[in-house]
Write a protein that holds these residues in place. Structure first.
Motif, PDB file in Angstrom:
ATOM      1  N   ILE A  55       0.364  -1.330   0.453  1.00  3.41           N
ATOM      2  CA  ILE A  55      -0.401   0.148   0.415  1.00  3.41           C
ATOM      3  C   ILE A  55       0.459   0.887  -0.337  1.00  3.41           C
ATOM      4  O   ILE A  55       0.848   1.942  -0.955  1.00  3.41           O
ATOM      5  CB  ILE A  55      -1.265  -0.125   1.254  1.00  3.41           C
ATOM      6  N   THR A  56       2.344   1.236   0.645  1.00  2.60           N
ATOM      7  CA  THR A  56       3.300   2.345   0.850  1.00  2.60           C
ATOM      8  C   THR A  56       3.325   2.169  -0.631  1.00  2.60           C
ATOM      9  O   THR A  56       3.451   3.587  -1.252  1.00  2.60           O
ATOM     10  CB  THR A  56       4.608   1.609   1.885  1.00  2.60           C
ATOM     11  N   ILE A  57       3.912   1.762  -1.407  1.00  2.00           N
ATOM     12  CA  ILE A  57       4.468   1.480  -2.563  1.00  2.00           C
ATOM     13  C   ILE A  57       3.373   2.029  -3.886  1.00  2.00           C
ATOM     14  O   ILE A  57       3.647   2.900  -4.408  1.00  2.00           O
ATOM     15  CB  ILE A  57       4.790   0.163  -3.552  1.00  2.00           C
ATOM     16  N   PHE A  58       1.905   1.376  -3.603  1.00  2.00           N
ATOM     17  CA  PHE A  58       1.249   1.960  -4.560  1.00  2.00           C
ATOM     18  C   PHE A  58       1.010   3.678  -4.147  1.00  2.00           C
ATOM     19  O   PHE A  58       0.194   4.099  -5.307  1.00  2.00           O
ATOM     20  CB  PHE A  58      -0.052   0.816  -4.483  1.00  2.00           C
ATOM     21  N   LEU A  59       0.145   3.925  -3.296  1.00  2.00           N
ATOM     22  CA  LEU A  59      -0.449   5.217  -2.869  1.00  2.00           C
ATOM     23  C   LEU A  59       1.073   6.549  -2.639  1.00  2.00           C
ATOM     24  O   LEU A  59       0.768   7.318  -2.809  1.00  2.00           O
ATOM     25  CB  LEU A  59      -1.099   5.202  -1.786  1.00  2.00           C
ATOM     26  N   ILE A  60       2.769   5.758  -1.915  1.00  2.00           N
ATOM     27  CA  ILE A  60       3.037   7.243  -2.324  1.00  2.00           C
ATOM     28  C   ILE A  60       3.725   7.580  -2.868  1.00  2.00           C
ATOM     29  O   ILE A  60       4.335   8.562  -3.817  1.00  2.00           O
ATOM     30  CB  ILE A  60       3.949   6.682  -0.453  1.00  2.00           C
ATOM     31  N   VAL A  61       4.742   5.525  -3.365  1.00  2.00           N
ATOM     32  CA  VAL A  61       6.104   5.484  -4.246  1.00  2.00           C
ATOM     33  C   VAL A  61       5.289   6.192  -5.640  1.00  2.00           C
ATOM     34  O   VAL A  61       5.925   7.079  -6.557  1.00  2.00           O
ATOM     35  CB  VAL A  61       6.942   4.596  -4.355  1.00  2.00           C
ATOM     36  N   ILE A  62       4.017   5.093  -6.383  1.00  2.00           N
ATOM     37  CA  ILE A  62       3.773   5.552  -7.448  1.00  2.00           C
ATOM     38  C   ILE A  62       3.185   6.270  -7.524  1.00  2.00           C
ATOM     39  O   ILE A  62       1.904   6.822  -9.114  1.00  2.00           O
ATOM     40  CB  ILE A  62       2.720   4.133  -7.752  1.00  2.00           C
ATOM     41  N   ASP A  63       2.087   7.286  -6.420  1.00  2.00           N
ATOM     42  CA  ASP A  63       1.177   7.638  -6.526  1.00  2.00           C
ATOM     43  C   ASP A  63       0.049   7.793  -7.439  1.00  2.00           C
ATOM     44  O   ASP A  63      -0.579   8.400  -8.066  1.00  2.00           O
ATOM     45  CB  ASP A  63       1.877   9.303  -6.713  1.00  2.00           C
ATOM     46  N   VAL A  64      -0.908   6.341  -7.287  1.00  2.00           N
ATOM     47  CA  VAL A  64      -1.678   6.273  -8.481  1.00  2.00           C
ATOM     48  C   VAL A  64      -3.546   7.178  -8.188  1.00  2.00           C
ATOM     49  O   VAL A  64      -3.520   6.770  -6.587  1.00  2.00           O
ATOM     50  CB  VAL A  64      -2.717   4.321  -7.811  1.00  2.00           C
ATOM     51  N   HIS A  65      -3.443   7.357  -8.305  1.00  2.00           N
ATOM     52  CA  HIS A  65      -5.222   8.605  -8.571  1.00  2.00           C
ATOM     53  C   HIS A  65      -6.102   8.172  -9.560  1.00  2.00           C
ATOM     54  O   HIS A  65      -5.246   7.512 -10.235  1.00  2.00           O
ATOM     55  CB  HIS A  65      -5.054   9.827  -8.695  1.00  2.00           C
ATOM     56  N   ILE A  66      -7.717   7.616  -8.388  1.00  2.00           N
ATOM     57  CA  ILE A  66      -8.114   7.324 -10.085  1.00  2.00           C
ATOM     58  C   ILE A  66      -9.221   8.344  -9.500  1.00  2.00           C
ATOM     59  O   ILE A  66     -10.563   8.290  -8.376  1.00  2.00           O
ATOM     60  CB  ILE A  66      -9.129   5.953  -9.480  1.00  2.00           C
ATOM     61  N   TYR A  67     -10.000   8.503 -10.231  1.00  2.00           N
ATOM     62  CA  TYR A  67     -11.387  10.212 -10.633  1.00  2.00           C
ATOM     63  C   TYR A  67     -11.796   9.716 -11.024  1.00  2.00           C
ATOM     64  O   TYR A  67     -12.127   9.432 -12.182  1.00  2.00           O
ATOM     65  CB  TYR A  67     -10.528  11.515 -10.988  1.00  2.00           C
ATOM     66  N   THR A  68     -13.553  10.415 -10.581  1.00  2.00           N
ATOM     67  CA  THR A  68     -14.473  10.367 -11.074  1.00  2.00           C
ATOM     68  C   THR A  68     -14.842  11.481 -10.628  1.00  2.00           C
ATOM     69  O   THR A  68     -15.352  12.401  -9.849  1.00  2.00           O
ATOM     70  CB  THR A  68     -15.547   9.360  -9.939  1.00  2.00           C
ATOM     71  N   GLY A  69     -16.115  11.961 -11.347  1.00  2.00           N
ATOM     72  CA  GLY A  69     -16.861  12.722 -11.694  1.00  2.00           C
ATOM     73  C   GLY A  69     -16.847  14.225 -12.458  1.00  2.00           C
ATOM     74  O   GLY A  69     -17.401  14.659 -12.695  1.00  2.00           O
TER      75      GLY A  69
END
Length: 69
Positions: A55-69
């Motif tokens: 979760i640290t790798i995906f959210l902080i290092v890679i910085d994954v974002h999925i926007y809706t709306g």
């Protein structure tokens, strides 16, 4: 706009890394067992460390974002 990246990634990792669902590290008789649907305190600890690392790798290092709306 809502950022659903952390929610989706955390949910998928939580389901996949549930001890005993796909695999269990450490297992009762071996190092790794697959699909045994059992758990222990040690395997919960190991799986939580793996979850935290991913979760640290995906959210902080890679910085994954999925926007809706």
């Amino acid at each position: 706009m809502a950022d659903w990246g952390p929610v989706i990634i955390a949910t998928v990792l939580f389901v996949l890394l549930s001890p005993g669902l796909l695999f269990q590290i450490p297992a009762k008789g071996r190092v790794v067992e697959f699909g045994n649907m059992q758990t222990s305190g040690g395997s919960i600890f190991v799986h939580s460390i793996i979850f935290f690392g991913l979760i640290t790798i995906f959210l902080i290092v890679i910085d994954v974002h999925i926007y809706t709306g």
